[in-house]
Design a protein around this motif. Sequence first.
Motif, PDB file in Angstrom:
ATOM      1  N   CYS A   1      12.634  13.474  -5.102  1.00  0.00           N
ATOM      2  CA  CYS A   1      14.081  13.565  -4.942  1.00  0.00           C
ATOM      3  C   CYS A   1      14.769  13.722  -6.292  1.00  0.00           C
ATOM      4  CB  CYS A   1      14.614  12.334  -4.216  1.00  0.00           C
ATOM      5  SG  CYS A   1      14.120  12.231  -2.481  1.00  0.00           S
ATOM      6  N   SER A   2      14.309  12.977  -7.276  1.00  0.00           N
ATOM      7  CA  SER A   2      14.903  13.050  -8.603  1.00  0.00           C
ATOM      8  C   SER A   2      14.769  14.453  -9.182  1.00  0.00           C
ATOM      9  CB  SER A   2      14.237  12.032  -9.533  1.00  0.00           C
ATOM     10  OG  SER A   2      14.753  12.124 -10.843  1.00  0.00           O
ATOM     11  N   GLU A   3      13.585  15.049  -9.021  1.00  0.00           N
ATOM     12  CA  GLU A   3      13.366  16.399  -9.546  1.00  0.00           C
ATOM     13  C   GLU A   3      14.113  17.448  -8.736  1.00  0.00           C
ATOM     14  OE1 GLU A   3       9.395  17.482 -10.579  1.00  0.00           O
ATOM     15  OE2 GLU A   3       8.863  15.436 -11.196  1.00  0.00           O
ATOM     16  N   SER A   4      14.558  17.077  -7.537  1.00  0.00           N
ATOM     17  CA  SER A   4      15.378  17.977  -6.720  1.00  0.00           C
ATOM     18  C   SER A   4      16.860  17.691  -6.894  1.00  0.00           C
ATOM     19  CB  SER A   4      15.003  17.827  -5.233  1.00  0.00           C
ATOM     20  OG  SER A   4      13.646  18.115  -5.016  1.00  0.00           O
ATOM     21  N   SER A   5      17.177  16.802  -7.850  1.00  0.00           N
ATOM     22  CA  SER A   5      18.565  16.437  -8.174  1.00  0.00           C
ATOM     23  C   SER A   5      19.301  15.903  -6.955  1.00  0.00           C
ATOM     24  CB  SER A   5      19.322  17.641  -8.758  1.00  0.00           C
ATOM     25  OG  SER A   5      18.698  18.097  -9.933  1.00  0.00           O
TER      26      SER A   5
ATOM     27  N   LEU B   1       7.287   5.663  -4.522  1.00  0.00           N
ATOM     28  CA  LEU B   1       7.567   6.140  -5.875  1.00  0.00           C
ATOM     29  C   LEU B   1       7.475   7.661  -5.941  1.00  0.00           C
ATOM     30  CD1 LEU B   1       8.152   5.525  -8.852  1.00  0.00           C
ATOM     31  CD2 LEU B   1       5.681   5.265  -9.203  1.00  0.00           C
ATOM     32  N   THR B   2       6.489   8.217  -5.242  1.00  0.00           N
ATOM     33  CA  THR B   2       6.322   9.680  -5.220  1.00  0.00           C
ATOM     34  C   THR B   2       7.523  10.354  -4.568  1.00  0.00           C
ATOM     35  OG1 THR B   2       3.909   9.469  -5.121  1.00  0.00           O
ATOM     36  CG2 THR B   2       4.861  11.550  -4.363  1.00  0.00           C
ATOM     37  N   ILE B   3       8.008   9.776  -3.484  1.00  0.00           N
ATOM     38  CA  ILE B   3       9.181  10.337  -2.792  1.00  0.00           C
ATOM     39  C   ILE B   3      10.402  10.286  -3.701  1.00  0.00           C
ATOM     40  CG2 ILE B   3      10.763  10.023  -0.856  1.00  0.00           C
ATOM     41  CD1 ILE B   3       8.369   8.926   0.755  1.00  0.00           C
TER      42      ILE B   3
ATOM     43  N   GLU C   1       0.810  -1.213   0.000  1.00  0.00           N
ATOM     44  CA  GLU C   1       0.000   0.000   0.000  1.00  0.00           C
ATOM     45  C   GLU C   1       0.850   1.273   0.000  1.00  0.00           C
ATOM     46  OE1 GLU C   1      -1.921   1.035   3.905  1.00  0.00           O
ATOM     47  OE2 GLU C   1      -1.226  -0.991   4.424  1.00  0.00           O
ATOM     48  N   PHE C   2       2.141   1.125   0.299  1.00  0.00           N
ATOM     49  CA  PHE C   2       3.017   2.296   0.318  1.00  0.00           C
ATOM     50  C   PHE C   2       3.917   2.373  -0.923  1.00  0.00           C
ATOM     51  CE2 PHE C   2       1.860   1.926   4.751  1.00  0.00           C
ATOM     52  CZ  PHE C   2       1.707   3.254   5.133  1.00  0.00           C
TER      53      PHE C   2
ATOM     54  N   GLY D   1      -3.616  13.599  -3.884  1.00  0.00           N
ATOM     55  CA  GLY D   1      -2.871  13.740  -2.631  1.00  0.00           C
ATOM     56  C   GLY D   1      -1.388  13.489  -2.811  1.00  0.00           C
ATOM     57  N   LEU D   2      -1.047  12.470  -3.627  1.00  0.00           N
ATOM     58  CA  LEU D   2       0.365  12.178  -3.858  1.00  0.00           C
ATOM     59  C   LEU D   2       1.033  13.263  -4.696  1.00  0.00           C
ATOM     60  CD1 LEU D   2       0.208   8.314  -4.444  1.00  0.00           C
ATOM     61  CD2 LEU D   2       0.984   9.523  -2.402  1.00  0.00           C
TER      62      LEU D   2
END
Length: 339
Positions: free
Chosen positions: A234-238, A228-230, A222-223, A320-321
């Motif tokens: 992080c990827s978009e924040s390099s 994946l969202t986290i 369920e998580f 929400g995600l």
Amino acid sequence: MWEDIGDRNHGNLFLLLKSNVTMYYSDRHGIERPQISFEMIKRRIYGLFKKFERKGYFQGAFGYDCVDNGVVYGDKEMTFKEYLDIELNLQIDFSKMDDFLSLDEGNLFNLIEFFYINISKPTDSYYHNFGDCGLHVHESDYDEGRTEFQTELNKILPYYEKEIFLNSDGHIENVDVDLRERISTASVGQSNFFTFIPSVFDKPVEDPDENLVSVMMPFSMEFNQVHLTIKEACSESSIICKRVDDMWENSILIQDIFKLIYISSIVICDFTNKNPNVFYEAGIAHTLGKFVIPITQNMEHIPFDLRHHRCVTYLPNGEGLGELKTKLIERINFLKRKL
């Protein structure tokens, strides 16, 4: 959304975690104790030596003098003075403080390590009353004696101007200021720090990585989308994102978890469902001074002891995600500027 649950408090304490240092007024109120001079260090260590000597802590190694039996040797089969002369080439009269105060730094620190090696706690002793002969020790425990000596000495040494301490191997070491600042990302620019002597974990060889985020969360399907969202945030924040299942370096899982937290600059903790492992891991992260980003699907899942921290809440659906991702990117980028 962000919910304001209070500000963090930082203490101005220098703590050796195995020292049992009494928390006096200045410690409780974040007032730094003044550093002490080399002269004062010698006086305090001399007093500490005399305390242990009176209690028979060196008799296990060096024995004692008896009015009935003469010299009774200990494990070293030499007297204290004889062995000190051989080991350190020191001739010193320990009955005189002035002799002790004449020591330079190198000889003092050698002597401290000599004390540590040869000290032991009496486990079987009696007081010989005839002629006021004194305490006679028959059995002693070196490990217990060394632990007590280390504890008492580390109430003194950290306040020396050179910031030193006695480690569990019996060696005098300097507190590594650069390392402690690298470990603690949440106190950048401050002088507050902890010096750890871990008994459960092994200290990782690697230094903390400014470009690493670790994720502490329940392991269940369920998580998966939350994880994946986290990772996307992080990827978009390099910045690199890892969870403990991304590594397997130790046979004991908790050591990998400790290492991952230790080498991270930011730790994201999902408290949803009150997972006890996540609480434990958050405690490690807070103690190591990491930037911690708490998230949860329900504020009721945040225990009382953590409710003074700010937390981002989210719903486990598409919208929400998406909001969670936006908030994480915002927070991660803000914290990166403080690294």
